[in-house]
Design a protein around this motif. Structure first.
Motif, PDB file in Angstrom:
ATOM      1  N   THR A  56       0.819  -1.224   0.000  1.00  0.00           N
ATOM      2  CA  THR A  56       0.000   0.000   0.000  1.00  0.00           C
ATOM      3  C   THR A  56       0.845   1.262   0.000  1.00  0.00           C
ATOM      4  OG1 THR A  56      -0.125  -0.056   2.415  1.00  0.00           O
ATOM      5  CG2 THR A  56      -1.900  -1.140   1.208  1.00  0.00           C
ATOM      6  N   SER A  57       2.175   1.109  -0.176  1.00  0.00           N
ATOM      7  CA  SER A  57       3.058   2.274  -0.095  1.00  0.00           C
ATOM      8  C   SER A  57       2.737   3.296  -1.168  1.00  0.00           C
ATOM      9  CB  SER A  57       4.517   1.843  -0.203  1.00  0.00           C
ATOM     10  OG  SER A  57       4.746   1.156  -1.416  1.00  0.00           O
ATOM     11  N   SER A  58       2.254   2.833  -2.329  1.00  0.00           N
ATOM     12  CA  SER A  58       1.962   3.754  -3.415  1.00  0.00           C
ATOM     13  C   SER A  58       0.722   4.591  -3.146  1.00  0.00           C
ATOM     14  CB  SER A  58       1.781   2.979  -4.725  1.00  0.00           C
ATOM     15  OG  SER A  58       0.733   2.026  -4.570  1.00  0.00           O
ATOM     16  N   SER A  59      -0.087   4.144  -2.163  1.00  0.00           N
ATOM     17  CA  SER A  59      -1.306   4.893  -1.841  1.00  0.00           C
ATOM     18  C   SER A  59      -1.233   5.368  -0.397  1.00  0.00           C
ATOM     19  CB  SER A  59      -2.544   4.026  -2.060  1.00  0.00           C
ATOM     20  OG  SER A  59      -2.459   2.843  -1.298  1.00  0.00           O
ATOM     21  N   SER A  60      -0.104   5.943  -0.033  1.00  0.00           N
ATOM     22  CA  SER A  60       0.124   6.353   1.351  1.00  0.00           C
ATOM     23  C   SER A  60      -0.792   7.472   1.790  1.00  0.00           C
ATOM     24  CB  SER A  60       1.578   6.792   1.532  1.00  0.00           C
ATOM     25  OG  SER A  60       1.882   7.835   0.625  1.00  0.00           O
ATOM     26  N   SER A  61      -1.495   8.082   0.849  1.00  0.00           N
ATOM     27  CA  SER A  61      -2.394   9.170   1.200  1.00  0.00           C
ATOM     28  C   SER A  61      -3.552   8.707   2.071  1.00  0.00           C
ATOM     29  CB  SER A  61      -2.931   9.833  -0.064  1.00  0.00           C
ATOM     30  OG  SER A  61      -3.620   8.873  -0.869  1.00  0.00           O
ATOM     31  N   SER A  62      -3.746   7.379   2.145  1.00  0.00           N
ATOM     32  CA  SER A  62      -4.835   6.853   2.967  1.00  0.00           C
ATOM     33  C   SER A  62      -4.631   7.175   4.441  1.00  0.00           C
ATOM     34  CB  SER A  62      -4.956   5.335   2.793  1.00  0.00           C
ATOM     35  OG  SER A  62      -3.790   4.709   3.292  1.00  0.00           O
ATOM     36  N   GLY A  63      -3.377   7.395   4.833  1.00  0.00           N
ATOM     37  CA  GLY A  63      -3.094   7.745   6.216  1.00  0.00           C
ATOM     38  C   GLY A  63      -3.182   6.581   7.177  1.00  0.00           C
ATOM     39  N   GLU A  64      -3.302   5.362   6.661  1.00  0.00           N
ATOM     40  CA  GLU A  64      -3.427   4.193   7.526  1.00  0.00           C
ATOM     41  C   GLU A  64      -2.109   3.914   8.240  1.00  0.00           C
ATOM     42  OE1 GLU A  64      -4.967  -0.457   7.249  1.00  0.00           O
ATOM     43  OE2 GLU A  64      -4.883   0.810   5.471  1.00  0.00           O
ATOM     44  N   VAL A  65      -2.191   3.594   9.523  1.00  0.00           N
ATOM     45  CA  VAL A  65      -1.008   3.313  10.320  1.00  0.00           C
ATOM     46  C   VAL A  65      -0.870   1.805  10.493  1.00  0.00           C
ATOM     47  CG1 VAL A  65       0.104   3.615  12.552  1.00  0.00           C
ATOM     48  CG2 VAL A  65      -1.207   5.499  11.540  1.00  0.00           C
ATOM     49  N   PHE A  66       0.322   1.281  10.218  1.00  0.00           N
ATOM     50  CA  PHE A  66       0.563  -0.157  10.342  1.00  0.00           C
ATOM     51  C   PHE A  66       1.406  -0.409  11.583  1.00  0.00           C
ATOM     52  CE2 PHE A  66      -0.037   0.787   5.874  1.00  0.00           C
ATOM     53  CZ  PHE A  66      -1.032  -0.109   5.520  1.00  0.00           C
ATOM     54  N   THR A  67       0.918  -1.265  12.435  1.00  0.00           N
ATOM     55  CA  THR A  67       1.644  -1.582  13.661  1.00  0.00           C
ATOM     56  C   THR A  67       2.234  -2.981  13.565  1.00  0.00           C
ATOM     57  OG1 THR A  67      -0.363  -2.437  14.709  1.00  0.00           O
ATOM     58  CG2 THR A  67       0.153  -0.108  15.051  1.00  0.00           C
ATOM     59  N   THR A  68       3.405  -3.137  14.134  1.00  0.00           N
ATOM     60  CA  THR A  68       4.053  -4.445  14.177  1.00  0.00           C
ATOM     61  C   THR A  68       4.266  -4.821  15.634  1.00  0.00           C
ATOM     62  OG1 THR A  68       6.243  -3.432  14.073  1.00  0.00           O
ATOM     63  CG2 THR A  68       5.229  -4.062  11.980  1.00  0.00           C
ATOM     64  N   PRO A  69       4.425  -6.118  15.912  1.00  0.00           N
ATOM     65  CA  PRO A  69       4.620  -6.547  17.295  1.00  0.00           C
ATOM     66  C   PRO A  69       5.876  -5.922  17.893  1.00  0.00           C
ATOM     67  CG  PRO A  69       4.204  -8.424  15.844  1.00  0.00           C
ATOM     68  CD  PRO A  69       4.438  -7.237  14.964  1.00  0.00           C
ATOM     69  N   SER A  70       5.857  -5.720  19.201  1.00  0.00           N
ATOM     70  CA  SER A  70       7.023  -5.189  19.899  1.00  0.00           C
ATOM     71  C   SER A  70       7.899  -6.358  20.338  1.00  0.00           C
ATOM     72  CB  SER A  70       6.582  -4.357  21.108  1.00  0.00           C
ATOM     73  OG  SER A  70       7.692  -3.797  21.764  1.00  0.00           O
ATOM     74  N   PHE A  71       8.911  -6.657  19.537  1.00  0.00           N
ATOM     75  CA  PHE A  71       9.816  -7.761  19.866  1.00  0.00           C
ATOM     76  C   PHE A  71      10.630  -7.399  21.107  1.00  0.00           C
ATOM     77  CE2 PHE A  71       8.833  -8.668  15.476  1.00  0.00           C
ATOM     78  CZ  PHE A  71       8.759 -10.047  15.449  1.00  0.00           C
ATOM     79  N   PRO A  72      11.023  -8.393  21.870  1.00  0.00           N
ATOM     80  CA  PRO A  72      11.785  -8.093  23.086  1.00  0.00           C
ATOM     81  C   PRO A  72      13.175  -7.557  22.781  1.00  0.00           C
ATOM     82  CG  PRO A  72      11.708 -10.461  22.702  1.00  0.00           C
ATOM     83  CD  PRO A  72      10.765  -9.839  21.714  1.00  0.00           C
TER      84      PRO A  72
END
Length: 374
Positions: free
Chosen positions: A214-230
């Motif tokens: 979805t990088s090409s449509s970054s205008s969507s403003g969606e935030v992607f979260t990833t797990p917090s690795f130790p």
């Protein structure tokens, strides 16, 4: 202990030299209870671990503080480490600690949790505040001052069911709040750790793929979260050699594709048990080496130069089994103790580098077994 009889290639020798210098840099930060001060542990609790302190009060204090003091010493040794170790803190404001194999000893009640972990958080809060204040004049303190949150997750198949709904605030109860930390808490997960970490890795990979697509449509403003690795894994009095449940977890940790390598601190009741734990870990590493050699043979790579060199079995070990300077001084009585052997909580320790399996992805089967996917 078994050491490989294979002669390393020149490139392997270079790797081993780099590892040796990295370990030396880490071990230069060793603390001993013969010192008069510690960069995280205040003087009063630090004194409880001195063998010149023979009062019952001091011995009881060492038993109550051994987990927090062991964590504090691990922080001093590991963060920020020499960059060659590749485990320097990721410069995030959140420091995540996973405590593996936790059970009722650490978390039978909320008060048990606080007794085990609140001293560490309190000491870190003060040390971080001091490091932040001194950062302009003395960069490179033994504690990364940018940490503002400490997230501690206790995990294991023996986590009591009631704990999984807890979120325990560990911040110091001062009139003006903490000195530096904004958040410090403990949460709990009942799981086999390799399955939990595998799910985290899958979520991380899926989030990366989604973000890329979805990088090409970054205008969507969606935030992607990833797990917090130790940032750090610890297992207190693990007994890896004595419990078969550890085998798939250790195997997975030595191969899994985490975003960064992670130091794994393991404690034991005795130095002998620590050495037995190390044998299990070394056996897991050797299984990987055997499979690599077998794969080379299957592919008709008979030229010695093409055969994967077996590096020193200890290449992932930051420090080998040794007495823990912050072990409990209160002897642990047990009916199964070997005659003439004295047991102390966190009596010995060792640290390994796990994760960051860049060339291998492990897929867990339906029953939790590991399958290597090249």
């Amino acid at each position: 202990h078994h050491q490989s009889a294979t002669t390393p290639s020149s490139s392997s020798s270079e790797i081993m030299t780099t590892i040796a210098s990295s370990k030396a840099a880490v071990l230069q930060t060793k603390s001993t209870t013969s010192s008069t001060t510690h960069s995280i542990i205040p003087s009063a609790p630090f004194a409880a671990f001195k063998h010149t302190s023979t009062s019952d009060k001091a011995i009881r204090a060492s038993a109550n503080l051994t987990r927090s003091a062991t964590l504090a010493e691990a922080m001093v040794r590991l963060f920020p480490a020499n960059p060659q170790t590749k485990i320097k803190h990721k410069h995030s404001s959140v420091f995540t600690l996973h405590i593996l194999g936790a059970d009722r000893v650490e978390c039978e009640t909320k008060e048990t949790v606080r007794l085990a972990l609140c001293p560490f958080v309190r000491w870190m809060d003060a040390a971080l505040a001091a490091a932040a204040a001194a950062a302009a004049t003395s960069p490179g303190d033994s504690v990364p001052a940018e940490i503002r949150e400490i997230r501690i997750v206790l995990l294991g198949p023996n986590i009591p069911p009631q704990c999984t709904n807890w979120s325990i605030d560990l911040l110091p109860k001062r009139s003006h709040g903490s000195a530096h930390l904004r958040v410090a808490d403990a949460t709990f997960v009942n799981c086999l750790y390799h399955q939990h970490l595998h799910d985290m890795i899958l979520s991380h990979e899926e989030a990366k793929a989604t973000k890329s697509n979805t990088s090409s449509s970054s205008s969507s403003g969606e935030v992607f979260t990833t797990p917090s690795f130790p940032d750090l894994m610890v297992s207190f009095n693990a007994g890896i050699y004595g419990y078969s449940d550890w085998i798939p977890t250790i195997y997975y940790l030595m191969r899994c594709a985490t975003p960064n390598p992670i130091p794994f601190v393991i404690t034991s009741y005795t130095l002998e048990e620590a050495e037995d734990d190390a044998e299990v870990i070394l056996g897991s590493i050797e299984k990987k080496e055997e499979k690599m050699a077998e794969a080379n043979s299957t592919n008709n790579h008979h030229d010695d130069a093409q055969v994967v060199a077996v590096i020193d079995d200890w290449d992932k070990c930051l420090w080998r089994p040794e007495l823990n300077p912050f072990r409990s001084r209160q002897q642990r009585k047990t009916e199964t103790a070997m005659e003439g052997t004295e047991y102390y909580e966190n009596g010995a320790w060792q640290t390994w580098i796990v994760g960051k399996g860049s060339n291998t992805f492990l897929k867990l089967g339906e029953e939790g077994e590991e399958n290597e996917i090249q």
